[in-house]
Design a protein around this motif. Structure first.
Motif, mmCIF file in Angstrom:
data_model
loop_
_atom_site.group_PDB
_atom_site.id
_atom_site.type_symbol
_atom_site.label_atom_id
_atom_site.label_comp_id
_atom_site.label_asym_id
_atom_site.label_seq_id
_atom_site.Cartn_x
_atom_site.Cartn_y
_atom_site.Cartn_z
ATOM 1 N N VAL A 90 30.771 48.585 15.481
ATOM 2 C CA VAL A 90 30.579 48.351 14.049
ATOM 3 C C VAL A 90 30.105 46.927 13.816
ATOM 4 O O VAL A 90 30.303 46.032 14.639
ATOM 5 C CB VAL A 90 31.875 48.596 13.249
ATOM 6 C CG1 VAL A 90 32.291 50.043 13.299
ATOM 7 C CG2 VAL A 90 32.990 47.687 13.717
ATOM 8 N N LEU A 91 29.483 46.719 12.647
ATOM 9 C CA LEU A 91 29.160 45.393 12.145
ATOM 10 C C LEU A 91 30.146 45.075 11.032
ATOM 11 O O LEU A 91 30.571 45.970 10.291
ATOM 12 C CB LEU A 91 27.730 45.350 11.605
ATOM 13 C CG LEU A 91 26.619 45.577 12.614
ATOM 14 C CD1 LEU A 91 25.273 45.613 11.906
ATOM 15 C CD2 LEU A 91 26.626 44.490 13.671
ATOM 16 N N ARG A 92 30.506 43.808 10.909
ATOM 17 C CA ARG A 92 31.473 43.371 9.898
ATOM 18 C C ARG A 92 30.749 42.521 8.864
ATOM 19 O O ARG A 92 29.953 41.649 9.201
ATOM 20 C CB ARG A 92 32.567 42.564 10.575
ATOM 21 C CG ARG A 92 33.645 42.075 9.648
ATOM 22 C CD ARG A 92 34.714 41.357 10.412
ATOM 23 N NE ARG A 92 34.196 40.080 10.918
ATOM 24 C CZ ARG A 92 34.920 39.204 11.587
ATOM 25 N NH1 ARG A 92 36.166 39.472 11.880
ATOM 26 N NH2 ARG A 92 34.393 38.073 11.984
ATOM 27 N N ARG A 93 31.014 42.780 7.589
ATOM 28 C CA ARG A 93 30.403 42.006 6.506
ATOM 29 C C ARG A 93 30.900 40.570 6.555
ATOM 30 O O ARG A 93 32.084 40.322 6.777
ATOM 31 C CB ARG A 93 30.757 42.611 5.150
ATOM 32 C CG ARG A 93 30.102 41.903 3.976
ATOM 33 C CD ARG A 93 30.546 42.458 2.636
ATOM 34 N NE ARG A 93 30.370 43.880 2.529
ATOM 35 C CZ ARG A 93 29.261 44.475 2.084
ATOM 36 N NH1 ARG A 93 28.232 43.747 1.749
ATOM 37 N NH2 ARG A 93 29.195 45.776 2.003
ATOM 38 N N VAL A 94 29.994 39.622 6.335
ATOM 39 C CA VAL A 94 30.362 38.207 6.270
ATOM 40 C C VAL A 94 30.996 37.980 4.902
ATOM 41 O O VAL A 94 30.342 38.127 3.867
ATOM 42 C CB VAL A 94 29.125 37.298 6.450
ATOM 43 C CG1 VAL A 94 29.501 35.848 6.274
ATOM 44 C CG2 VAL A 94 28.497 37.533 7.804
ATOM 45 N N LEU A 95 32.281 37.650 4.872
ATOM 46 C CA LEU A 95 32.989 37.495 3.600
ATOM 47 C C LEU A 95 32.956 36.059 3.088
ATOM 48 O O LEU A 95 33.016 35.827 1.894
ATOM 49 C CB LEU A 95 34.440 37.962 3.752
ATOM 50 C CG LEU A 95 34.608 39.443 4.077
ATOM 51 C CD1 LEU A 95 36.075 39.781 4.217
ATOM 52 C CD2 LEU A 95 33.963 40.306 3.025
ATOM 53 N N SER A 96 32.877 35.091 3.967
ATOM 54 C CA SER A 96 32.856 33.692 3.560
ATOM 55 C C SER A 96 31.457 33.134 3.756
ATOM 56 O O SER A 96 30.937 33.094 4.868
ATOM 57 C CB SER A 96 33.861 32.880 4.375
ATOM 58 O OG SER A 96 33.737 31.512 4.060
ATOM 59 N N TRP A 97 30.841 32.693 2.675
ATOM 60 C CA TRP A 97 29.489 32.136 2.727
ATOM 61 C C TRP A 97 29.514 30.626 2.886
ATOM 62 O O TRP A 97 28.494 29.960 2.717
ATOM 63 C CB TRP A 97 28.721 32.524 1.476
ATOM 64 C CG TRP A 97 28.304 33.957 1.534
ATOM 65 C CD1 TRP A 97 29.003 35.036 1.099
ATOM 66 C CD2 TRP A 97 27.105 34.471 2.108
ATOM 67 N NE1 TRP A 97 28.324 36.194 1.354
ATOM 68 C CE2 TRP A 97 27.145 35.861 1.971
ATOM 69 C CE3 TRP A 97 26.003 33.894 2.728
ATOM 70 C CZ2 TRP A 97 26.126 36.686 2.431
ATOM 71 C CZ3 TRP A 97 24.994 34.715 3.165
ATOM 72 C CH2 TRP A 97 25.065 36.098 3.019
ATOM 73 N N GLU A 98 30.664 30.086 3.210
ATOM 74 C CA GLU A 98 30.806 28.644 3.363
ATOM 75 C C GLU A 98 29.953 28.155 4.533
ATOM 76 O O GLU A 98 30.054 28.637 5.650
ATOM 77 C CB GLU A 98 32.277 28.306 3.621
ATOM 78 C CG GLU A 98 32.607 26.849 3.449
ATOM 79 C CD GLU A 98 34.099 26.630 3.528
ATOM 80 O OE1 GLU A 98 34.505 25.768 4.315
ATOM 81 O OE2 GLU A 98 34.838 27.340 2.820
ATOM 82 N N GLY A 99 29.078 27.202 4.278
ATOM 83 C CA GLY A 99 28.210 26.645 5.307
ATOM 84 C C GLY A 99 26.987 27.495 5.603
ATOM 85 O O GLY A 99 26.234 27.182 6.516
ATOM 86 N N LEU A 100 26.780 28.582 4.877
ATOM 87 C CA LEU A 100 25.625 29.449 5.098
ATOM 88 C C LEU A 100 24.620 29.275 3.966
ATOM 89 O O LEU A 100 24.920 28.687 2.930
ATOM 90 C CB LEU A 100 26.077 30.909 5.195
ATOM 91 C CG LEU A 100 27.092 31.218 6.293
ATOM 92 C CD1 LEU A 100 27.518 32.668 6.209
ATOM 93 C CD2 LEU A 100 26.524 30.914 7.665
ATOM 94 N N HIS A 101 23.435 29.801 4.134
ATOM 95 C CA HIS A 101 22.417 29.734 3.091
ATOM 96 C C HIS A 101 21.965 31.153 2.748
ATOM 97 O O HIS A 101 22.437 32.129 3.332
ATOM 98 C CB HIS A 101 21.239 28.859 3.538
ATOM 99 C CG HIS A 101 20.665 29.269 4.860
ATOM 100 N ND1 HIS A 101 19.798 30.314 5.000
ATOM 101 C CD2 HIS A 101 20.868 28.781 6.105
ATOM 102 C CE1 HIS A 101 19.467 30.458 6.272
ATOM 103 N NE2 HIS A 101 20.114 29.543 6.977
#
Length: 151
Positions: A95-106
């Motif tokens: 499975v793939l897991r959704r990225v829940l924290s967008w901290e440090g991402l664009h």
């Protein structure tokens, strides 16, 4: 804000919440100030005689609103059953897991991370995961945050 919510007819019942509670439609303040036809037609003497009729008609409209609400709920249930397909995961699935924290991402960062392997399904909607290196992922994950990975 509350006044507008209470004096607007809702889709499930077709009636305003104000009417369902008080048995009469609200007279909006601007209609009182501008002396609308409803305000001008109001007669206190006739109101006492019409009170009994209003009670009967109000109860009938409440019953009709309850029937409309029940029909609306049934239509929602039929829509749900027709369009929602249950998803299940089994031990060993990737499975793939959704990225829940967008901290440090664009904004161009991927929305999914993984793949992870399902090691335990604790209940139909939750699964425990581990990485490809067999490192367990803390906490169980809800199935709505997972999607099947096809290598």
């Amino acid at each position: 804000m509350l006044w507008s919510i209470r004096t607007t007819a809702t889709k499930p019942t077709g009636e305003t919440p104000f009417f369902l509670v008080y048995g009469a439609e609200a007279v909006l303040p601007h209609k009182v100030r501008r002396r609308s036809t409803r305000v001008l037609a109001f007669d206190e003497a006739q109101q006492g005689a019409m009170w009994g009729t209003d009670l009967v008609l109000g109860e009938e409209r409440r019953r009709e609103a309850a029937l409309r609400a029940a029909r609306y709920q049934q239509a929602l249930w039929r829509y749900h059953c027709r369009n929602i397909r249950p998803r299940t995961l089994e031990v060993g699935d990737l499975v793939l897991r959704r990225v829940l924290s967008w901290e440090g991402l664009h904004k161009l960062s991927p929305m999914w991370e993984g793949p992870f392997k399902v090691v335990h399904v604790s209940r139909p909607g939750a699964a425990r995961l581990e990485t490809q290196e067999r490192v367990p992922v803390p906490n169980a994950w809800n199935i709505q945050h997972l999607r099947r990975f096809y290598p």
